[in-house]
Design a protein around this motif. Sequence first.
Motif, PDB file in Angstrom:
ATOM      1  N   TYR A   1      -7.876  10.018  -1.578  1.00 20.90           N
ATOM      2  CA  TYR A   1      -8.126  10.314  -0.173  1.00 20.90           C
ATOM      3  C   TYR A   1      -8.485  11.785   0.044  1.00 20.90           C
ATOM      4  CZ  TYR A   1      -7.226  10.920   4.824  1.00 20.90           C
ATOM      5  OH  TYR A   1      -7.343  11.240   6.147  1.00 20.90           O
TER       6      TYR A   1
ATOM      7  N   ALA B   1      -3.373   0.455  -3.405  1.00 26.57           N
ATOM      8  CA  ALA B   1      -3.176  -0.846  -2.757  1.00 26.57           C
ATOM      9  C   ALA B   1      -3.210  -1.930  -3.822  1.00 26.57           C
ATOM     10  CB  ALA B   1      -4.257  -1.095  -1.714  1.00 26.57           C
TER      11      ALA B   1
ATOM     12  N   LYS C   1      -9.748  -1.029  -3.206  1.00 26.24           N
ATOM     13  CA  LYS C   1      -8.957  -0.498  -2.091  1.00 26.24           C
ATOM     14  C   LYS C   1      -8.114   0.701  -2.495  1.00 26.24           C
ATOM     15  CE  LYS C   1      -8.631  -4.985   0.246  1.00 26.24           C
ATOM     16  NZ  LYS C   1      -7.702  -6.008   0.787  1.00 26.24           N
ATOM     17  N   SER C   2      -8.155   1.100  -3.759  1.00 25.35           N
ATOM     18  CA  SER C   2      -7.406   2.260  -4.239  1.00 25.35           C
ATOM     19  C   SER C   2      -8.379   3.408  -4.483  1.00 25.35           C
ATOM     20  CB  SER C   2      -6.650   1.920  -5.524  1.00 25.35           C
ATOM     21  OG  SER C   2      -5.779   0.822  -5.318  1.00 25.35           O
TER      22      SER C   2
ATOM     23  N   VAL D   1      -4.495   6.814  -2.357  1.00 26.50           N
ATOM     24  CA  VAL D   1      -4.117   5.572  -1.684  1.00 26.50           C
ATOM     25  C   VAL D   1      -4.146   4.445  -2.720  1.00 26.50           C
ATOM     26  CG1 VAL D   1      -4.691   3.923   0.130  1.00 26.50           C
ATOM     27  CG2 VAL D   1      -5.033   6.371   0.511  1.00 26.50           C
TER      28      VAL D   1
ATOM     29  N   GLN E   1       0.852  -1.184   0.000  1.00 36.16           N
ATOM     30  CA  GLN E   1       0.000   0.000   0.000  1.00 36.16           C
ATOM     31  C   GLN E   1       0.887   1.233   0.000  1.00 36.16           C
ATOM     32  OE1 GLN E   1      -2.349   1.578   3.522  1.00 36.16           O
ATOM     33  NE2 GLN E   1      -4.050   0.836   2.271  1.00 36.16           N
TER      34      GLN E   1
ATOM     35  N   ASP F   1       1.371  11.328  -3.169  1.00 35.08           N
ATOM     36  CA  ASP F   1       1.135  12.756  -2.922  1.00 35.08           C
ATOM     37  C   ASP F   1       1.593  13.514  -4.172  1.00 35.08           C
ATOM     38  OD1 ASP F   1       0.835  15.321  -2.030  1.00 35.08           O
ATOM     39  OD2 ASP F   1       1.937  15.041  -0.161  1.00 35.08           O
TER      40      ASP F   1
ATOM     41  N   ILE G   1       0.822   5.720  -0.421  1.00 36.86           N
ATOM     42  CA  ILE G   1       0.085   6.982  -0.492  1.00 36.86           C
ATOM     43  C   ILE G   1       0.830   7.905  -1.460  1.00 36.86           C
ATOM     44  CG2 ILE G   1      -0.756   8.995   0.764  1.00 36.86           C
ATOM     45  CD1 ILE G   1      -1.041   7.281   3.212  1.00 36.86           C
TER      46      ILE G   1
END
Length: 230
Positions: free
Chosen positions: A157, A109, A153-154, A107, A83, A87, A85
């Motif tokens: 955010y 995953a 799961k992606s 995010v 996983q 930015d 993150i």
Amino acid sequence: MNRQTSTPRTAAEAAEPAPRRSRRGWRILAGVLTVLVLLTVGAKLTWSYLNPFGETTIDRSQPVLLQSIQNMSRFQSATGNFQVIVDLEKDAPFLPDAVKGSRTLFVGAGGVNAYVDFSRLPKDAITVSADRTEVTVRIPHAQLEKPNLDNKKSYVYAQQRGLLDRVQEMLSNSPQNQQELYVLAEQKIAEAAQASDLRNRADQNTKLMLQGMLKSLGFTKVTVAYTDEP
């Protein structure tokens, strides 16, 4: 001298008692209310059935076409779940962020499979002793597949956008393209998988699998080596 005159009642009105007239009025009122309820329910059902603003989803997808079938010649010996993150920030050189620019937290995953390819083994990859009690197998090291992101799961955010970016998105005919975020997440997960112990774990699992399988065939000594070893 004035006399008060009154309209004479008929014999039926004079004979009809007051409670009977009251019951007749309640019956009429109940009938009117029942009709109103039926009309209301019917109108709602009709509107729900003939709703001009409603949407109907129709799946017009074509049948799935099988293009090819390939025999598997590799052993998937380990899987790593990652996983990250992402930015991602984009700035305009001469404009403030409130006017032009964006920053997105994404995010990502997904999993990376490690496998050993048996399709390119040389002819002398397997050496058996004369008494058929010992065997030596030479195999290549494990490789890593391309990361497979999990769409469930992606997700994005958080996101900040400037005024011009918001206007541009409103005027655009297509939603914001997130392909760049997915590609960047895949790259970072691939780098993390390369730096991890995933391939070593896959090598060990492959060794254990071959040793167990060959010993079940009657070999008492099983040696697993790698093709790049002398």
